[in-house]
Motif scaffolding. Structure first.
Motif, mmCIF file in Angstrom:
data_model
loop_
_atom_site.group_PDB
_atom_site.id
_atom_site.type_symbol
_atom_site.label_atom_id
_atom_site.label_comp_id
_atom_site.label_asym_id
_atom_site.label_seq_id
_atom_site.Cartn_x
_atom_site.Cartn_y
_atom_site.Cartn_z
ATOM 1 N N ASP A 181 0.837 -1.204 0.000
ATOM 2 C CA ASP A 181 0.000 0.000 0.000
ATOM 3 C C ASP A 181 0.871 1.253 0.000
ATOM 4 O O ASP A 181 1.763 1.401 0.838
ATOM 5 N N TYR A 182 0.602 2.143 -0.954
ATOM 6 C CA TYR A 182 1.391 3.363 -1.082
ATOM 7 C C TYR A 182 0.480 4.485 -1.558
ATOM 8 O O TYR A 182 -0.353 4.270 -2.443
ATOM 9 N N ARG A 183 0.670 5.697 -0.995
ATOM 10 C CA ARG A 183 -0.258 6.797 -1.261
ATOM 11 C C ARG A 183 0.512 8.103 -1.448
ATOM 12 O O ARG A 183 0.746 8.852 -0.502
ATOM 13 N N HIS A 184 0.891 8.370 -2.688
ATOM 14 C CA HIS A 184 1.708 9.540 -3.010
ATOM 15 C C HIS A 184 1.039 10.833 -2.561
ATOM 16 O O HIS A 184 1.660 11.645 -1.868
ATOM 17 N N ASP A 185 -0.189 11.053 -2.946
ATOM 18 C CA ASP A 185 -0.864 12.304 -2.605
ATOM 19 C C ASP A 185 -1.194 12.401 -1.118
ATOM 20 O O ASP A 185 -0.896 13.395 -0.454
ATOM 21 N N GLU A 186 -1.821 11.369 -0.582
ATOM 22 C CA GLU A 186 -2.275 11.407 0.809
ATOM 23 C C GLU A 186 -1.114 11.587 1.776
ATOM 24 O O GLU A 186 -1.243 12.278 2.796
ATOM 25 N N TRP A 187 0.033 10.981 1.466
ATOM 26 C CA TRP A 187 1.189 11.057 2.361
ATOM 27 C C TRP A 187 2.080 12.260 2.058
ATOM 28 O O TRP A 187 3.131 12.413 2.681
ATOM 29 N N GLY A 188 1.652 13.096 1.143
ATOM 30 C CA GLY A 188 2.402 14.313 0.873
ATOM 31 C C GLY A 188 3.797 14.076 0.337
ATOM 32 O O GLY A 188 4.727 14.822 0.634
ATOM 33 N N VAL A 189 3.954 13.046 -0.480
ATOM 34 C CA VAL A 189 5.257 12.771 -1.097
ATOM 35 C C VAL A 189 5.444 13.729 -2.274
ATOM 36 O O VAL A 189 4.506 13.988 -3.027
ATOM 37 N N ASP A 190 6.649 14.244 -2.430
ATOM 38 C CA ASP A 190 6.905 15.197 -3.509
ATOM 39 C C ASP A 190 7.429 14.517 -4.771
ATOM 40 O O ASP A 190 7.043 14.899 -5.876
ATOM 41 N N VAL A 191 8.303 13.544 -4.621
ATOM 42 C CA VAL A 191 8.719 12.742 -5.776
ATOM 43 C C VAL A 191 8.744 11.281 -5.357
ATOM 44 O O VAL A 191 9.422 10.920 -4.379
ATOM 45 N N SER A 212 4.777 15.942 -7.297
ATOM 46 C CA SER A 212 3.802 16.833 -6.671
ATOM 47 C C SER A 212 3.906 18.234 -7.261
ATOM 48 O O SER A 212 4.886 18.590 -7.928
ATOM 49 N N GLU A 213 2.908 19.056 -6.971
ATOM 50 C CA GLU A 213 2.951 20.451 -7.413
ATOM 51 C C GLU A 213 4.119 21.179 -6.752
ATOM 52 O O GLU A 213 4.789 22.013 -7.391
ATOM 53 N N LYS A 214 4.380 20.866 -5.494
ATOM 54 C CA LYS A 214 5.504 21.493 -4.800
ATOM 55 C C LYS A 214 6.821 21.153 -5.488
ATOM 56 O O LYS A 214 7.708 22.012 -5.617
ATOM 57 N N ALA A 215 6.964 19.912 -5.926
ATOM 58 C CA ALA A 215 8.186 19.511 -6.622
ATOM 59 C C ALA A 215 8.299 20.199 -7.975
ATOM 60 O O ALA A 215 9.400 20.578 -8.402
ATOM 61 N N LEU A 216 7.182 20.362 -8.669
ATOM 62 C CA LEU A 216 7.205 21.082 -9.947
ATOM 63 C C LEU A 216 7.663 22.526 -9.748
ATOM 64 O O LEU A 216 8.443 23.053 -10.551
ATOM 65 N N VAL A 217 7.190 23.152 -8.694
ATOM 66 C CA VAL A 217 7.628 24.524 -8.404
ATOM 67 C C VAL A 217 9.128 24.541 -8.116
ATOM 68 O O VAL A 217 9.871 25.398 -8.612
ATOM 69 N N ALA A 218 9.604 23.582 -7.314
ATOM 70 C CA ALA A 218 11.034 23.510 -7.004
ATOM 71 C C ALA A 218 11.873 23.302 -8.259
ATOM 72 O O ALA A 218 12.998 23.806 -8.357
ATOM 73 N N SER A 219 11.332 22.567 -9.220
ATOM 74 C CA SER A 219 12.098 22.276 -10.441
ATOM 75 C C SER A 219 12.399 23.530 -11.255
ATOM 76 O O SER A 219 13.357 23.548 -12.035
ATOM 77 N N LYS A 220 11.609 24.559 -11.080
ATOM 78 C CA LYS A 220 11.813 25.790 -11.860
ATOM 79 C C LYS A 220 13.055 26.563 -11.413
ATOM 80 O O LYS A 220 13.627 27.337 -12.188
ATOM 81 N N SER A 221 13.492 26.334 -10.168
ATOM 82 C CA SER A 221 14.691 27.020 -9.687
ATOM 83 C C SER A 221 15.852 26.073 -9.408
ATOM 84 O O SER A 221 16.936 26.516 -9.035
ATOM 85 N N ALA A 222 15.645 24.755 -9.579
ATOM 86 C CA ALA A 222 16.709 23.774 -9.335
ATOM 87 C C ALA A 222 17.842 23.969 -10.341
ATOM 88 O O ALA A 222 17.593 24.119 -11.540
ATOM 89 N N ARG A 223 19.102 23.936 -9.870
ATOM 90 C CA ARG A 223 20.224 24.269 -10.736
ATOM 91 C C ARG A 223 21.196 23.111 -10.946
ATOM 92 O O ARG A 223 22.247 23.307 -11.563
ATOM 93 N N LEU A 224 20.878 21.907 -10.458
ATOM 94 C CA LEU A 224 21.703 20.766 -10.828
ATOM 95 C C LEU A 224 21.571 20.530 -12.334
ATOM 96 O O LEU A 224 20.473 20.649 -12.895
ATOM 97 N N LYS A 225 22.681 20.181 -12.977
ATOM 98 C CA LYS A 225 22.652 20.015 -14.427
ATOM 99 C C LYS A 225 21.807 18.812 -14.820
ATOM 100 O O LYS A 225 21.852 17.761 -14.190
ATOM 101 N N LYS A 226 21.050 18.990 -15.867
ATOM 102 C CA LYS A 226 20.198 17.908 -16.367
ATOM 103 C C LYS A 226 19.871 18.171 -17.825
ATOM 104 O O LYS A 226 19.848 19.303 -18.279
ATOM 105 N N SER A 227 19.614 17.128 -18.540
ATOM 106 C CA SER A 227 19.157 17.226 -19.928
ATOM 107 C C SER A 227 18.140 16.117 -20.173
ATOM 108 O O SER A 227 16.944 16.353 -20.181
ATOM 109 N N PHE A 228 18.621 14.891 -20.279
ATOM 110 C CA PHE A 228 17.728 13.750 -20.497
ATOM 111 C C PHE A 228 16.679 13.638 -19.396
ATOM 112 O O PHE A 228 15.533 13.276 -19.649
ATOM 113 N N TRP A 229 17.082 13.940 -18.138
ATOM 114 C CA TRP A 229 16.190 13.726 -16.995
ATOM 115 C C TRP A 229 15.222 14.873 -16.763
ATOM 116 O O TRP A 229 14.359 14.778 -15.894
#
Length: 388
Positions: A181-191, A212-229
């Motif tokens: 049993d796993y609950r991404h939304d209910e347990w407030g998991v971000d990724v 999560s929406e919070k993680a999407l917001v964080a992704s807009k300012s995240a500065r670790l290098k990425k391309s494929f991911w």
């Protein structure tokens, strides 16, 4: 070469047995991944996959192993020098810590004995002490594949909330999704990080981030290098039913079939089946007079059971005998547990009779390896299965 009859018993905790109907689905002709038929498949699949994560948000699919999804979770949400808090629950938690360090993150690694899950009380203490809010993420392996210990993610979430801390919660469900049993939304998991080759009953080759929406917001300012991911171009292309790279088309056919199978059985029933098989396996181990590695009754894994052998016995020798005599593969001890344990996988496309055969093979192998066991283990497991 030794001639074998019957099927091989693949009782490692992943990759797991692939159902015939999933294999048939994957054998369909490959189609144009830029055409309308594929677009329709993708749109349907991106909705179909959400219930197994228990989320209404986006799920990003990569043609990669679960390790790739680990990296995607980190590089999409964090920046160089960010501090993350992680728990030493086993071999795979240790590997995730090493990856974070290699990416330029600072990791506070809470030591553990590999017999318990992440400690919510210790998390609460550390977050309360972080008055400057320098911890940007908490990384937890939900089900540690190397130990058979399941961390209590709902309690972890409550500890974060009680501290009123803004840290992201990143959770590895590679050996629990579709089994426990796993609950991404209910347990407030971000990724949520996941892979195809365990509870989803597919070969290796697909991995996932539920976001999560919070993680999407964080992704807009995240500065670790990425391309494929990078989530952004994938989520944008997914709106039209496509991917910004060549997808694993035939694995997606199989994923669709596997999800339909899980939903036809019913996710509560799937989780109950895994719980039953876990209880039966532990009954066998205890009945043999051996020790289950997981030391907390609240944290027994529904996916696998790790068996600790007495001093003087080599678990790899037991596994070798079982493979050679009975054509059954069991999981090895990893890292500090090498040679001390073997792991019985009881997840995925699996039923009561398969478990009974698995445990009978383990019992015979223990005898042949000279491990002294009590006679009642198999009977105790069968009683659990019967009474359930």
């Amino acid at each position: 070469m030794t001639s074998r009859t019957g099927r091989h018993f693949l009782q490692i905790p992943g990759p797991t047995n692939v159902p015939d109907q999933v294999l048939r689905a994957m054998s369909a002709p490959t189609i144009d991944h830029r055409g309308p038929e594929f677009a329709a498949l993708t749109v349907r699949l991106l909705d179909l996959i959400k219930p197994v994560f228990a989320t209404s948000g986006p799920v990003v699919i990569y043609p990669a192993s679960g390790t790739g999804a680990w990296e995607a979770a980190l590089v999409n949400t964090l920046s160089p020098g960010d501090r993350v808090l992680a728990f030493e629950t086993g071999h795979f938690a240790t590997l995730w810590r090493e990856m974070a360090g290699a990416l330029g993150l600072k990791v506070d690694f809470v030591p553990g004995d590999w017999r318990h899950g992440a400690d919510p009380e210790e998390l609460a203490r550390r977050l309360a002490a972080d008055t400057k809010r320098v911890i940007k993420a908490v990384c937890v392996v939900h089900n540690e594949t190397s130990t058979g210990v399941t961390s209590r993610i709902a309690d972890i979430r409550r500890a974060i909330d009680a501290a009123d801390h803004p840290a992201l919660l990143l959770v590895d469900t590679i050996s629990s999704l579709g089994s426990i049993d796993y609950r991404h939304d209910e347990w407030g998991v971000d990724v949520t990080v996941a892979g195809s080759q365990k509870g989803l009953m597919l070969p290796p080759g697909l991995s996932f981030n539920a976001v999560s929406e919070k993680a999407l917001v964080a992704s807009k300012s995240a500065r670790l290098k990425k391309s494929f991911w990078d989530w952004a171009p994938i989520i944008e292309a997914n709106k039209r039913g496509f991917f910004p790279y060549t997808p694993a088309t035939n694995l997606l056919y199989g994923l669709s079939e596997a999800l339909e199978m899980l939903y036809a059985e019913g996710l509560p029933e799937v989780y109950a089946r895994h719980t039953r098989h876990s209880a039966a396996t532990r009954a066998a181990v205890v009945g043999w007079g051996l020790e289950v590695l997981c030391a907390d009754e609240r944290e027994h894994s529904g996916s696998l059971t790790a068996v600790l052998l007495p001093d003087g016995h080599d678990a790899d020798h037991v596994r070798k005998i079982i493979l050679e005599r009975f054509d059954m593969s069991l999981g090895a001890g990893l890292g500090r547990l090498s040679g001390r344990i073997f792991r019985i996988g009881h997840l995925g496309h699996f039923n009561d009779l398969t478990l009974a055969g698995t445990l009978a093979g383990v019992r015979m192998g223990l005898d042949l390896a000279g491990v002294r066991v009590e006679p009642g283990g198999l009977g105790a497991a069968l009683e659990v299965l019967r009474d359930a």
